[in-house]
Design an enzyme around this catalytic site. Structure first.
Site: not given
Length: 495
Positions: A264, A320, A372
């Protein structure tokens, strides 16, 4: 008011953390829930609220203590502020179990069904709600402790919420066996026997293959774990060293990898600001007939996203969807930005990605991507797992520091692989980087805070598990129905 009751409830809540990674003493969660049930079975609604608040606040205090590390060590928040802010966070989250305690004591408890099925069902409803309120905090679910127990065999059918139901039901039954009047103990024994039967059935379910291996060559994976500290990650003075580190690490992987993956936000710059570097890296990948995927911040017009992108060997970009409050966006930012440095962290103004994003396509493989924190959301991953060959997640776990956070995060990723019958690749900047098989077992890994390269192979799988197909909807509907029934029965079967 006996203080000992509240201390007992807090001690039980604090022990819950021991049932999860890295400790994995799964049976402790049953005893903890039995203690909570016993605390609530002889209370007023107000007392139930307070005792469950003590239970919940203590469980978050031990289970997510890494919040202090994120604020103090990396957010540069002074200890005199970080300590009370962490306490407020844990106490605030404790209000959700507190509401469970109130509702259980007020409307559900007065009846055998309420003391067992109602208790477990209501607990799951509030666990599920915690995954949605204020974008959600789906951490410390009871079911995660059963990743590698026979109950894990149920995971592809009922998911982590279903496992939480079993834990809560077992605890409620145990409480009846130990603390109920003699006339009610048989109900506790019979419920506990049913729970043991489900546990035993899990052995056979563990052997069932819900998905099938696709008869194609495996994909050779290379992953870079840079172990760049959070202090250096966004420092301009370390920018060029970061680019060089990923370049050199990947040179060792190109020849033997069909796909190389960086974590990430691997490159600490917006994609369009580092375009010349990415063009160079794409050429290196293409020269070795390899693909490259990396996490990188992107900007489209006025919106900035936390993204993962196929740089070479395929196509696709994923933004995301579930952002971390204060880490990736700041609620009420117009009012609180500038108060302390923690509210002004680098890259804390992201926009949420859309819910209709497709898979990443790499060398003909369909990768279901997540970034994440998103791996903690069971239904989000189940939605993306459909029609995919492989689960794929990247993360920056440096925020956890040297805590139990990375192990908890890894356990959740393993549960997603088990729920969906898919192999999973997890690549992080500081660990744990790993390849997980479709049973949730780690095949190969790099431990936390070690710089290195991971090599391995993954296999595509077809088909869907019941959980992939239906998600958490059946178990939540069932729990809702049980709560309603327990409420109606509370007066007709007093106890």
């Amino acid at each position: 008011m006996k203080i000992s009751h509240y201390v007992f409830a807090a001690a039980a809540g604090a022990s819950l953390t021991l049932s999860l990674a890295p400790f994995d003493w799964w049976w402790i969660a049953i005893f903890a829930m039995a203690a909570l049930a016993a605390c609530l079975n002889t209370t007023t609604a107000k007392q139930g609220f307070m005792r469950a608040w003590c239970f919940g606040s203590a469980s978050f205090a031990t289970g997510v203590s890494w919040v202090y590390i994120a604020m103090h060590d990396f957010g540069e928040t002074p200890a005199m502020l970080a300590v009370p802010m962490t306490a407020i966070f844990c106490i605030g989250l404790g209000l959700i179990p507190a509401l469970f305690g109130y509702c259980y004591s007020r409307w559900i408890r007065d009846g055998i069904a309420g003391k067992t099925l109602g208790f477990a069902a209501l607990w799951v409803i509030f666990e599920w709600l915690r995954g949605w309120i204020f974008t959600g905090f789906p951490w410390l679910y009871l079911g995660y402790g059963h990743l590698h127990t026979p109950m894990g065999g149920w995971s592809p059918v009922i998911g982590v919420y279903g496992l939480s139901f079993w834990v809560a039901l077992s605890g409620a039954a145990l409480a009846l066996c130990l603390t109920a009047p003699t006339a009610l103990k048989p109900y506790g024994y019979s419920t506990l026997a049913a729970c043991l039967a489900l546990f035993g059935l899990g052995f056979s379910l563990q052997k069932h293959e819900w998905t099938l291996a696709v008869d194609t060559p495996p994909l050779r994976i290379g992953a870079v774990q840079s172990n760049i500290s959070q202090e250096k990650k966004w420092a301009y003075t370390h920018y060029w060293a970061t680019l060089e580190q990923y370049d050199l690490a990947s040179e060792e992987l190109w020849p033997d990898s069909d796909l190389v993956i960086w974590p990430e936000a691997a490159i600490p710059a917006l994609y369009h600001n580092a375009l010349s570097y990415f063009d160079y890296i794409a050429e290196r990948a293409q020269a070795n007939n390899s693909a490259l995927i990396t996490g990188v911040p992107t900007r489209f017009e006025e919106d900035m996203y936390n993204s993962v992108m196929v740089i070479s060997g395929g196509e696709g970009i994923y933004h995301k969807q579930r952002l971390v409050p204060f880490g990736e966006y700041v609620p009420l930012s117009h009012y609180i930005r500038g108060l302390i440095k923690f509210f002004d962290l680098p890259m804390s103004s992201f926009t949420r990605g859309g819910s209709d994003q497709g898979h990443l396509n790499v060398k003909g493989w369909q990768l279901a991507a997540s970034i994440c924190y998103e791996i903690a959301y069971p239904d989000l991953i189940a939605d993306s797992a459909r029609n995919s060959d492989l689960l794929f997640t990247i993360s920056n776990d440096a925020w956890f520091g040297h805590s139990i956070g990375p192990d908890q995060h890894m356990q959740m990723a393993q549960m997603r692989a088990l729920e969906n019958g898919r192999e999973l690749i997890r690549v992080t900047s500081t660990g744990i980087t790993a390849i997980v098989d479709h049973h949730g077992n780690i095949r190969t890994r790099i431990s936390s805070f070690e710089a290195g390269n991971l090599k391995g192979i993954v296999h595509a799988r077809s088909g869907t598990t019941p959980f992939t197909r239906f998600g958490s909807t059946p178990i939540i509907i069932l729990c809702g129905a049980l709560v309603i029934c327990a409420g109606f029965l509370r007066r007709s079967n007093p106890a």
